[in-house]
Design a protein around this motif. Structure first.
Motif, PDB file in Angstrom:
ATOM      1  N   ARG A  31       0.836  -1.195   0.000  1.00 54.06           N
ATOM      2  CA  ARG A  31       0.000   0.000   0.000  1.00 54.06           C
ATOM      3  C   ARG A  31       0.869   1.242   0.000  1.00 54.06           C
ATOM      4  NH1 ARG A  31      -5.156   0.882   4.115  1.00 54.06           N
ATOM      5  NH2 ARG A  31      -6.654   1.463   2.493  1.00 54.06           N
ATOM      6  N   HIS A  32       0.457   2.256  -0.770  1.00 54.77           N
ATOM      7  CA  HIS A  32       1.227   3.496  -0.797  1.00 54.77           C
ATOM      8  C   HIS A  32       1.208   4.136   0.587  1.00 54.77           C
ATOM      9  CE1 HIS A  32       2.748   7.397  -2.026  1.00 54.77           C
ATOM     10  NE2 HIS A  32       3.025   6.890  -3.221  1.00 54.77           N
ATOM     11  N   PRO A  33       2.354   4.593   1.080  1.00 54.42           N
ATOM     12  CA  PRO A  33       2.385   5.155   2.437  1.00 54.42           C
ATOM     13  C   PRO A  33       1.596   6.448   2.596  1.00 54.42           C
ATOM     14  CG  PRO A  33       4.492   5.484   1.311  1.00 54.42           C
ATOM     15  CD  PRO A  33       3.684   4.568   0.458  1.00 54.42           C
ATOM     16  N   ASP A  34       1.358   7.160   1.511  1.00 61.48           N
ATOM     17  CA  ASP A  34       0.613   8.414   1.585  1.00 61.48           C
ATOM     18  C   ASP A  34      -0.868   8.130   1.373  1.00 61.48           C
ATOM     19  OD1 ASP A  34      -0.468  10.916   1.454  1.00 61.48           O
ATOM     20  OD2 ASP A  34       0.808  11.646  -0.176  1.00 61.48           O
ATOM     21  N   PRO A  35      -1.720   8.325   2.400  1.00 64.03           N
ATOM     22  CA  PRO A  35      -3.147   8.026   2.242  1.00 64.03           C
ATOM     23  C   PRO A  35      -3.812   8.856   1.155  1.00 64.03           C
ATOM     24  CG  PRO A  35      -2.727   9.225   4.291  1.00 64.03           C
ATOM     25  CD  PRO A  35      -1.404   8.822   3.748  1.00 64.03           C
ATOM     26  N   ALA A  36      -3.233  10.012   0.813  1.00 63.42           N
ATOM     27  CA  ALA A  36      -3.815  10.839  -0.253  1.00 63.42           C
ATOM     28  C   ALA A  36      -3.803  10.112  -1.589  1.00 63.42           C
ATOM     29  CB  ALA A  36      -3.056  12.155  -0.364  1.00 63.42           C
ATOM     30  N   LYS A  37      -2.894   9.145  -1.755  1.00 68.54           N
ATOM     31  CA  LYS A  37      -2.816   8.389  -3.005  1.00 68.54           C
ATOM     32  C   LYS A  37      -3.984   7.410  -3.146  1.00 68.54           C
ATOM     33  CE  LYS A  37       0.962  10.111  -4.735  1.00 68.54           C
ATOM     34  NZ  LYS A  37       0.947  10.867  -5.999  1.00 68.54           N
ATOM     35  N   ARG A  38      -4.733   7.218  -2.062  1.00 71.78           N
ATOM     36  CA  ARG A  38      -5.910   6.351  -2.148  1.00 71.78           C
ATOM     37  C   ARG A  38      -7.155   7.131  -2.530  1.00 71.78           C
ATOM     38  NH1 ARG A  38      -3.050   4.225   2.302  1.00 71.78           N
ATOM     39  NH2 ARG A  38      -4.366   5.181   3.896  1.00 71.78           N
ATOM     40  N   ALA A  39      -7.033   8.451  -2.631  1.00 67.31           N
ATOM     41  CA  ALA A  39      -8.129   9.290  -3.125  1.00 67.31           C
ATOM     42  C   ALA A  39      -7.940   9.510  -4.618  1.00 67.31           C
ATOM     43  CB  ALA A  39      -8.131  10.636  -2.396  1.00 67.31           C
ATOM     44  N   ASN A  40      -9.059   9.540  -5.340  1.00 72.32           N
ATOM     45  CA  ASN A  40      -8.990   9.736  -6.794  1.00 72.32           C
ATOM     46  C   ASN A  40      -8.017   8.734  -7.410  1.00 72.32           C
ATOM     47  OD1 ASN A  40      -9.683  11.112  -9.207  1.00 72.32           O
ATOM     48  ND2 ASN A  40      -7.880  12.416  -9.062  1.00 72.32           N
ATOM     49  N   SER A  41      -8.105   7.481  -6.960  1.00 76.28           N
ATOM     50  CA  SER A  41      -7.061   6.501  -7.257  1.00 76.28           C
ATOM     51  C   SER A  41      -7.041   6.053  -8.713  1.00 76.28           C
ATOM     52  CB  SER A  41      -7.222   5.272  -6.361  1.00 76.28           C
ATOM     53  OG  SER A  41      -8.406   4.557  -6.671  1.00 76.28           O
ATOM     54  N   TRP A  42      -8.101   6.313  -9.449  1.00 78.11           N
ATOM     55  CA  TRP A  42      -8.060   5.920 -10.865  1.00 78.11           C
ATOM     56  C   TRP A  42      -7.175   6.866 -11.674  1.00 78.11           C
ATOM     57  CZ3 TRP A  42     -10.937   8.785 -14.720  1.00 78.11           C
ATOM     58  CH2 TRP A  42     -11.806   9.758 -14.220  1.00 78.11           C
ATOM     59  N   ALA A  43      -6.598   7.869 -11.006  1.00 78.95           N
ATOM     60  CA  ALA A  43      -5.587   8.711 -11.637  1.00 78.95           C
ATOM     61  C   ALA A  43      -4.188   8.377 -11.124  1.00 78.95           C
ATOM     62  CB  ALA A  43      -5.894  10.187 -11.374  1.00 78.95           C
ATOM     63  N   VAL A  44      -4.067   7.350 -10.299  1.00 79.92           N
ATOM     64  CA  VAL A  44      -2.776   6.950  -9.728  1.00 79.92           C
ATOM     65  C   VAL A  44      -2.301   5.704 -10.467  1.00 79.92           C
ATOM     66  CG1 VAL A  44      -1.552   6.218  -7.658  1.00 79.92           C
ATOM     67  CG2 VAL A  44      -3.402   7.908  -7.482  1.00 79.92           C
ATOM     68  N   ALA A  45      -1.175   5.819 -11.158  1.00 76.31           N
ATOM     69  CA  ALA A  45      -0.682   4.712 -11.979  1.00 76.31           C
ATOM     70  C   ALA A  45       0.336   3.863 -11.214  1.00 76.31           C
ATOM     71  CB  ALA A  45      -0.031   5.261 -13.250  1.00 76.31           C
ATOM     72  N   ASP A  46       0.172   2.558 -11.305  1.00 78.66           N
ATOM     73  CA  ASP A  46       1.106   1.600 -10.729  1.00 78.66           C
ATOM     74  C   ASP A  46       1.164   0.418 -11.697  1.00 78.66           C
ATOM     75  OD1 ASP A  46       2.427  -0.419  -9.365  1.00 78.66           O
ATOM     76  OD2 ASP A  46       1.557   0.093  -7.418  1.00 78.66           O
ATOM     77  N   PRO A  47       2.106   0.429 -12.647  1.00 79.83           N
ATOM     78  CA  PRO A  47       2.155  -0.644 -13.649  1.00 79.83           C
ATOM     79  C   PRO A  47       2.249  -2.046 -13.055  1.00 79.83           C
ATOM     80  CG  PRO A  47       3.527   1.203 -14.329  1.00 79.83           C
ATOM     81  CD  PRO A  47       3.095   1.484 -12.921  1.00 79.83           C
ATOM     82  N   ALA A  48       2.919  -2.192 -11.918  1.00 78.22           N
ATOM     83  CA  ALA A  48       3.032  -3.512 -11.304  1.00 78.22           C
ATOM     84  C   ALA A  48       1.670  -4.018 -10.846  1.00 78.22           C
ATOM     85  CB  ALA A  48       4.008  -3.467 -10.126  1.00 78.22           C
ATOM     86  N   PHE A  49       0.862  -3.123 -10.291  1.00 76.71           N
ATOM     87  CA  PHE A  49      -0.472  -3.521  -9.857  1.00 76.71           C
ATOM     88  C   PHE A  49      -1.345  -3.854 -11.065  1.00 76.71           C
ATOM     89  CE2 PHE A  49      -4.849  -2.660  -8.395  1.00 76.71           C
ATOM     90  CZ  PHE A  49      -4.895  -3.531  -7.319  1.00 76.71           C
ATOM     91  N   SER A  50      -1.219  -3.065 -12.140  1.00 75.83           N
ATOM     92  CA  SER A  50      -1.974  -3.363 -13.360  1.00 75.83           C
ATOM     93  C   SER A  50      -1.596  -4.735 -13.905  1.00 75.83           C
ATOM     94  CB  SER A  50      -1.719  -2.282 -14.416  1.00 75.83           C
ATOM     95  OG  SER A  50      -2.239  -1.033 -13.997  1.00 75.83           O
ATOM     96  N   ALA A  51      -0.314  -5.060 -13.877  1.00 78.85           N
ATOM     97  CA  ALA A  51       0.134  -6.362 -14.360  1.00 78.85           C
ATOM     98  C   ALA A  51      -0.455  -7.491 -13.520  1.00 78.85           C
ATOM     99  CB  ALA A  51       1.656  -6.427 -14.359  1.00 78.85           C
ATOM    100  N   ARG A  52      -0.565  -7.274 -12.207  1.00 80.27           N
ATOM    101  CA  ARG A  52      -1.149  -8.298 -11.335  1.00 80.27           C
ATOM    102  C   ARG A  52      -2.622  -8.506 -11.666  1.00 80.27           C
ATOM    103  NH1 ARG A  52      -1.082 -10.474  -6.039  1.00 80.27           N
ATOM    104  NH2 ARG A  52      -2.597 -12.177  -6.187  1.00 80.27           N
ATOM    105  N   LEU A  53      -3.352  -7.419 -11.876  1.00 81.50           N
ATOM    106  CA  LEU A  53      -4.755  -7.549 -12.256  1.00 81.50           C
ATOM    107  C   LEU A  53      -4.890  -8.270 -13.597  1.00 81.50           C
ATOM    108  CD1 LEU A  53      -6.228  -4.044 -11.315  1.00 81.50           C
ATOM    109  CD2 LEU A  53      -6.527  -6.198 -10.074  1.00 81.50           C
ATOM    110  N   GLY A  54      -4.001  -7.945 -14.537  1.00 79.27           N
ATOM    111  CA  GLY A  54      -4.033  -8.617 -15.822  1.00 79.27           C
ATOM    112  C   GLY A  54      -3.785 -10.110 -15.687  1.00 79.27           C
ATOM    113  N   ALA A  55      -2.841 -10.481 -14.841  1.00 76.02           N
ATOM    114  CA  ALA A  55      -2.535 -11.899 -14.627  1.00 76.02           C
ATOM    115  C   ALA A  55      -3.711 -12.630 -13.989  1.00 76.02           C
ATOM    116  CB  ALA A  55      -1.288 -12.034 -13.752  1.00 76.02           C
ATOM    117  N   GLU A  56      -4.528 -11.894 -13.229  1.00 71.59           N
ATOM    118  CA  GLU A  56      -5.696 -12.489 -12.576  1.00 71.59           C
ATOM    119  C   GLU A  56      -6.932 -12.454 -13.464  1.00 71.59           C
ATOM    120  OE1 GLU A  56      -6.129 -13.834  -9.538  1.00 71.59           O
ATOM    121  OE2 GLU A  56      -4.127 -13.536  -8.687  1.00 71.59           O
ATOM    122  N   GLY A  57      -6.797 -11.962 -14.692  1.00 70.28           N
ATOM    123  CA  GLY A  57      -7.940 -11.922 -15.606  1.00 70.28           C
ATOM    124  C   GLY A  57      -8.946 -10.828 -15.313  1.00 70.28           C
ATOM    125  N   LEU A  58      -8.494  -9.729 -14.700  1.00 73.20           N
ATOM    126  CA  LEU A  58      -9.408  -8.667 -14.289  1.00 73.20           C
ATOM    127  C   LEU A  58      -9.264  -7.400 -15.127  1.00 73.20           C
ATOM    128  CD1 LEU A  58      -9.252  -9.150 -10.423  1.00 73.20           C
ATOM    129  CD2 LEU A  58     -10.906 -10.079 -12.067  1.00 73.20           C
TER     130      LEU A  58
END
Length: 379
Positions: A31-58
């Motif tokens: 989890r990102h240490p800054d809680p502000a990064k959890r607001a408006n999160s669809w504007a926060v890019a994390d390619p590693a997390f996207s890759a994990r979702l892709g691997a899970e078929g999501l």
């Protein structure tokens, strides 16, 4: 007069297991240490997390399997989206590709372009941006001056786009450009698939007042594209682009951008808040639930093959008003030390700065009011 008609939502039988799957993925990701990064999160890019979702078929859940998709339902995908957004997951890298670009390519793209881009998008490895707005045009989407000229079997693109979200990490852009020389307004426009590493494409960052880098200017200087880069029918770009806006305007991101603040508010006030806070929590919860049902109704209509453009626009307008108002309502109700560094303070501080921009993306409030008025027969 036509109005918004909510309908019962036939949530999928496996909704609970989908929610559990998404929550497990989120819990396992740092989890990102800054809680502000959890607001408006669809504007926060994390390619590693996207890759994990892709691997899970999501990612690409509703796309055909032959293009890397998973042939699942729109409402299964909706369950995934609201779980990700409610948790403040960093989904910004793949968001546009999954929400708009993939569907657009499936409907209008040449087979060569589908094979080139879609499987990577579904893996969470290829990201996309949308080239609509242009300089000196304000919110007038039809004021397109970027030109595409035919030279033999090639298209040559010259022009500029602005406020292009995620262009700096995207692999391709779907751009609306003018293909009929001398045409005016929404006539003579076409859509093109433009690789962001093509010769002649350059990107200049736009840094906002908070120091964030979401937006960019993109320049096209003699960019050469093959005939396959034309998406759909030449001259039909306006109709194609505006139809795609129903997907952009109606999703759960249109009312969940400030959810992190709501959750931090609940944690901050505990189980016995004073009456004013209790009233605020009830108001926000009721508004959020209503918007959820409206947004899900649009998703259900899209799944049924309908074109709920008016309903989508209403969701976008009301949702933006809700998520923009929340920071001010919390600030006015809760006694917070501005010097504190609690999670509530960090999220509130961030949203007070960025929330005014929420009504700009996907069409300004003034543009949306005009669309709604026309849809209701008022103009």
């Amino acid at each position: 007069m036509q109005t918004f008609h909510p309908q019962p939502i036939a949530w999928p039988d496996n909704a609970a297991s989908i929610r559990a799957q998404v929550r497990s993925i989120i819990a396992a990701h740092p989890r990102h240490p800054d809680p502000a990064k959890r607001a408006n999160s669809w504007a926060v890019a994390d390619p590693a997390f996207s890759a994990r979702l892709g691997a899970e078929g999501l990612i690409g859940m509703t796309w055909p399997k032959e293009y890397g998709g998973h042939a699942r339902s729109n409402l299964e995908r909706y369950v995934v989206l609201e779980e990700l957004l409610a948790a403040g997951a960093p989904v910004g890298a793949h968001w546009i590709a999954d929400r708009q670009t993939g569907g657009m390519l499936l409907r209008y793209g040449h087979e060569t372009e589908k094979q080139r881009w879609l499987p990577g998008m579904a893996r969470g490895a290829i990201f996309a941006c949308i080239g609509l707005s242009e300089p000196n045009a304000g919110s007038d989407l039809a004021s397109v001056r970027t030109q595409a000229r035919k030279r033999g079997d090639r298209w040559i693109i010259d022009g500029q786009k602005v406020w292009t979200t995620g262009a700096h990490f995207s692999h391709l852009m779907i751009a609306l450009v003018r293909t009929a020389e001398g045409s005016q307004r929404n006539e003579g426009l076409s859509q093109f698939v433009i690789p962001m590493d093509a010769p002649g494409v350059s990107i200049k960052p736009i840094i906002d007042l908070t120091g964030g880098h979401d937006f960019n200017e993109v320049f096209f200087d003699g960019v050469e594209l093959p005939e396959t880069a034309l998406a759909g029918i030449e001259g039909e770009g306006w109709k194609q682009a505006t139809a795609e806006l129903s997907l952009e305007r109606s999703g759960p991101e249109r009312y969940l951008s400030s959810t992190a603040l709501f959750l931090e508010l609940l944690r901050h006030v505990g189980e016995s808040p004073d009456p004013a806070v209790r009233q605020l929590v009830g108001r926000l919860a009721a508004d959020m639930w209503t918007l959820r049902m409206m947004s899900a109704t649009v998703a259900a209509k899209l799944a049924d093959g309908e074109d709920p453009a008016l309903e989508a626009t209403i969701v976008k307008d009301l949702g933006n008003s809700f998520e923009q108002a929340m920071p001010g309502l919390v600030q006015a109700t809760i006694d917070i030390d501005p010097a504190s560094t609690t999670a509530l303070t960090r999220v509130l501080e961030h949203l007070l700065q960025v929330a005014p921009s929420f009504s700009l993306r996907g069409g300004t409030r003034e543009i949306l009011k005009g669309i709604i008025a026309r849809g209701l027969g008022l103009r």
